[in-house]
Design a protein around this motif. Structure first.
Motif, PDB file in Angstrom:
ATOM      1  N   ASN A 115       4.686  -8.017  76.410  1.00 53.83           N
ATOM      2  CA  ASN A 115       3.554  -8.197  77.321  1.00 53.83           C
ATOM      3  C   ASN A 115       2.414  -7.219  77.041  1.00 53.83           C
ATOM      4  N   TYR A 116       2.776  -6.023  76.615  1.00 53.05           N
ATOM      5  CA  TYR A 116       1.753  -5.014  76.362  1.00 53.05           C
ATOM      6  C   TYR A 116       0.902  -5.368  75.142  1.00 53.05           C
ATOM      7  N   TYR A 117       1.500  -6.047  74.186  1.00 56.04           N
ATOM      8  CA  TYR A 117       0.738  -6.472  73.019  1.00 56.04           C
ATOM      9  C   TYR A 117      -0.307  -7.514  73.420  1.00 56.04           C
ATOM     10  N   GLU A 118       0.002  -8.307  74.414  1.00 54.17           N
ATOM     11  CA  GLU A 118      -0.948  -9.290  74.909  1.00 54.17           C
ATOM     12  C   GLU A 118      -2.078  -8.611  75.679  1.00 54.17           C
ATOM     13  N   LEU A 119      -1.722  -7.573  76.407  1.00 57.12           N
ATOM     14  CA  LEU A 119      -2.690  -6.878  77.259  1.00 57.12           C
ATOM     15  C   LEU A 119      -3.608  -5.957  76.466  1.00 57.12           C
ATOM     16  N   PHE A 120      -3.053  -5.334  75.426  1.00 62.32           N
ATOM     17  CA  PHE A 120      -3.836  -4.405  74.601  1.00 62.32           C
ATOM     18  C   PHE A 120      -3.907  -4.951  73.166  1.00 62.32           C
ATOM     19  N   PRO A 121      -4.970  -5.633  72.811  1.00 62.49           N
ATOM     20  CA  PRO A 121      -5.067  -6.257  71.487  1.00 62.49           C
ATOM     21  C   PRO A 121      -4.986  -5.265  70.332  1.00 62.49           C
ATOM     22  N   GLN A 122      -5.356  -4.004  70.588  1.00 65.51           N
ATOM     23  CA  GLN A 122      -5.338  -2.990  69.524  1.00 65.51           C
ATOM     24  C   GLN A 122      -3.923  -2.513  69.210  1.00 65.51           C
ATOM     25  N   LEU A 123      -3.012  -2.741  70.124  1.00 67.63           N
ATOM     26  CA  LEU A 123      -1.674  -2.150  70.041  1.00 67.63           C
ATOM     27  C   LEU A 123      -0.925  -2.590  68.787  1.00 67.63           C
ATOM     28  N   ASN A 124      -0.981  -3.867  68.471  1.00 67.01           N
ATOM     29  CA  ASN A 124      -0.250  -4.367  67.310  1.00 67.01           C
ATOM     30  C   ASN A 124      -0.720  -3.682  66.029  1.00 67.01           C
ATOM     31  N   ASP A 125      -2.038  -3.529  65.880  1.00 65.51           N
ATOM     32  CA  ASP A 125      -2.582  -2.929  64.659  1.00 65.51           C
ATOM     33  C   ASP A 125      -2.215  -1.453  64.534  1.00 65.51           C
ATOM     34  N   ILE A 126      -2.223  -0.718  65.635  1.00 67.83           N
ATOM     35  CA  ILE A 126      -1.905   0.705  65.542  1.00 67.83           C
ATOM     36  C   ILE A 126      -0.415   0.898  65.286  1.00 67.83           C
ATOM     37  N   VAL A 127       0.421   0.037  65.843  1.00 65.21           N
ATOM     38  CA  VAL A 127       1.862   0.123  65.580  1.00 65.21           C
ATOM     39  C   VAL A 127       2.149  -0.196  64.114  1.00 65.21           C
ATOM     40  N   VAL A 132      -7.072   5.206  70.987  1.00 67.12           N
ATOM     41  CA  VAL A 132      -6.270   4.119  70.417  1.00 67.12           C
ATOM     42  C   VAL A 132      -4.993   4.663  69.771  1.00 67.12           C
ATOM     43  N   GLU A 133      -5.060   5.857  69.180  1.00 64.54           N
ATOM     44  CA  GLU A 133      -3.868   6.456  68.574  1.00 64.54           C
ATOM     45  C   GLU A 133      -2.818   6.825  69.611  1.00 64.54           C
ATOM     46  N   MET A 134      -3.262   7.061  70.844  1.00 61.70           N
ATOM     47  CA  MET A 134      -2.348   7.482  71.910  1.00 61.70           C
ATOM     48  C   MET A 134      -1.777   6.303  72.701  1.00 61.70           C
ATOM     49  N   LEU A 135      -2.233   5.094  72.399  1.00 65.42           N
ATOM     50  CA  LEU A 135      -1.800   3.925  73.183  1.00 65.42           C
ATOM     51  C   LEU A 135      -0.280   3.737  73.224  1.00 65.42           C
ATOM     52  N   PRO A 136       0.427   3.721  72.066  1.00 67.77           N
ATOM     53  CA  PRO A 136       1.876   3.518  72.135  1.00 67.77           C
ATOM     54  C   PRO A 136       2.570   4.566  72.999  1.00 67.77           C
ATOM     55  N   MET A 186      -5.619  11.630  54.145  1.00 66.39           N
ATOM     56  CA  MET A 186      -5.723  11.641  55.595  1.00 66.39           C
ATOM     57  C   MET A 186      -6.974  10.919  56.077  1.00 66.39           C
ATOM     58  N   SER A 187      -8.088  11.098  55.372  1.00 70.12           N
ATOM     59  CA  SER A 187      -9.346  10.471  55.789  1.00 70.12           C
ATOM     60  C   SER A 187      -9.259   8.952  55.760  1.00 70.12           C
ATOM     61  N   SER A 188      -8.498   8.406  54.821  1.00 75.64           N
ATOM     62  CA  SER A 188      -8.355   6.956  54.712  1.00 75.64           C
ATOM     63  C   SER A 188      -7.644   6.386  55.933  1.00 75.64           C
ATOM     64  N   PHE A 189      -6.578   7.047  56.356  1.00 75.77           N
ATOM     65  CA  PHE A 189      -5.833   6.572  57.528  1.00 75.77           C
ATOM     66  C   PHE A 189      -6.643   6.760  58.807  1.00 75.77           C
ATOM     67  N   SER A 190      -7.408   7.839  58.865  1.00 76.67           N
ATOM     68  CA  SER A 190      -8.265   8.057  60.033  1.00 76.67           C
ATOM     69  C   SER A 190      -9.286   6.937  60.156  1.00 76.67           C
ATOM     70  N   LEU A 191      -9.837   6.518  59.020  1.00 75.17           N
ATOM     71  CA  LEU A 191     -10.804   5.424  59.016  1.00 75.17           C
ATOM     72  C   LEU A 191     -10.151   4.123  59.469  1.00 75.17           C
ATOM     73  N   GLN A 192      -8.929   3.894  59.032  1.00 71.85           N
ATOM     74  CA  GLN A 192      -8.221   2.684  59.455  1.00 71.85           C
ATOM     75  C   GLN A 192      -8.021   2.660  60.966  1.00 71.85           C
ATOM     76  N   ILE A 247      -9.617  -0.068  64.006  1.00 74.62           N
ATOM     77  CA  ILE A 247      -8.786  -0.821  64.955  1.00 74.62           C
ATOM     78  C   ILE A 247      -9.498  -0.981  66.284  1.00 74.62           C
ATOM     79  N   ASP A 248     -10.184   0.084  66.713  1.00 78.19           N
ATOM     80  CA  ASP A 248     -10.901   0.028  67.990  1.00 78.19           C
ATOM     81  C   ASP A 248     -12.058   1.008  67.904  1.00 78.19           C
ATOM     82  N   THR A 249     -13.226   0.523  67.498  1.00 78.59           N
ATOM     83  CA  THR A 249     -14.377   1.401  67.302  1.00 78.59           C
ATOM     84  C   THR A 249     -14.889   1.980  68.620  1.00 78.59           C
TER      85      THR A 249
END
Length: 203
Positions: A6-18, A59-63, A155-161, A165-167
């Motif tokens: 249900n949380y993946y439906e509620l927070f669209p960014q969640l799937n990408d950050i996971v 967004v990084e703290m969502l999970p 590290m900078s590449s992952f930070s950009l990713q 996910i959620d600008t």
């Protein structure tokens, strides 16, 4: 990570950050294996610092915040947010045997990458982003780093990713502040949603 659908439906960014976290974990395991680099058992050196040195985005703290929401104790954590160290860093002797992070599985991006990612120094050389303990382990592998530089995780590449996910929620804050902002976002959005009679309540 154990997160209800249900949380993946509620927070669209969640799937990408996971998914990003899963990719990071696989890369970290490869770095550990390739370089024979490992944190000392029970070490908390990277956590034992001011919160100003550990930054994360909402967004990084969502999970983590969804996990804490599920535990029904988020207010206890919010009440600790004024502490000068990460509120999830446990220094008690009992924790030393298993590690110092109380939310290790759900930790944000910087905590995953620190020690096992790389950056360019002011001279353009590829160097590990690591504490003094791991820096010593990497020192003997400087030639390997030079050879493998094009395939090393930056590290900078992952930070950009994570930003992509959620600008809107990509600004970085000291970790306790990031937690508060993310927790407030999670609680507010869930509260608004569960009050909508057209939505199946998360409980």
């Amino acid at each position: 990570m154990d997160i209800k659908e249900n949380y993946y439906e509620l927070f669209p960014q969640l799937n990408d950050i996971v998914i990003l976290y899963q990719e990071v974990e696989a890369i970290i395991n490869n770095i550990k294996s390739s370089f024979s680099i490992f944190c000392p058992h029970g070490c908390g050196t990277c956590c034992d610092t001011s919160i100003e040195n550990i930054e994360a985005s909402i967004v990084e703290m969502l999970p983590l915040c969804i996990h804490i929401y599920e535990q029904h104790n988020y207010q206890l954590w919010l009440d600790k947010a004024n502490e000068k160290q990460c509120i999830f860093y446990d220094t008690s002797p009992l924790k030393k045997s298993s590690g110092c992070c109380m939310v290790y599985t759900y930790r944000p991006l910087v905590c995953r990458l620190f020690g096992f990612s790389f950056t360019k120094n002011k001279y353009g050389a590829i160097v590990p982003v690591a504490c003094s303990i791991l820096q010593k382990q990497y020192k003997d592998k400087s030639n390997f780093i030079a050879i493998a530089k094009d395939s090393l995780p930056m590290m900078s590449s992952f930070s950009l990713q994570s930003i992509m996910i959620d600008t809107v929620r990509s600004d970085r804050y000291p970790i306790n502040e990031a937690f508060v902002k993310a927790m407030e976002y999670v609680v507010l959005k869930i509260s608004l949603t569960v009050n909508d009679s057209n939505y199946n309540k998360i409980a």
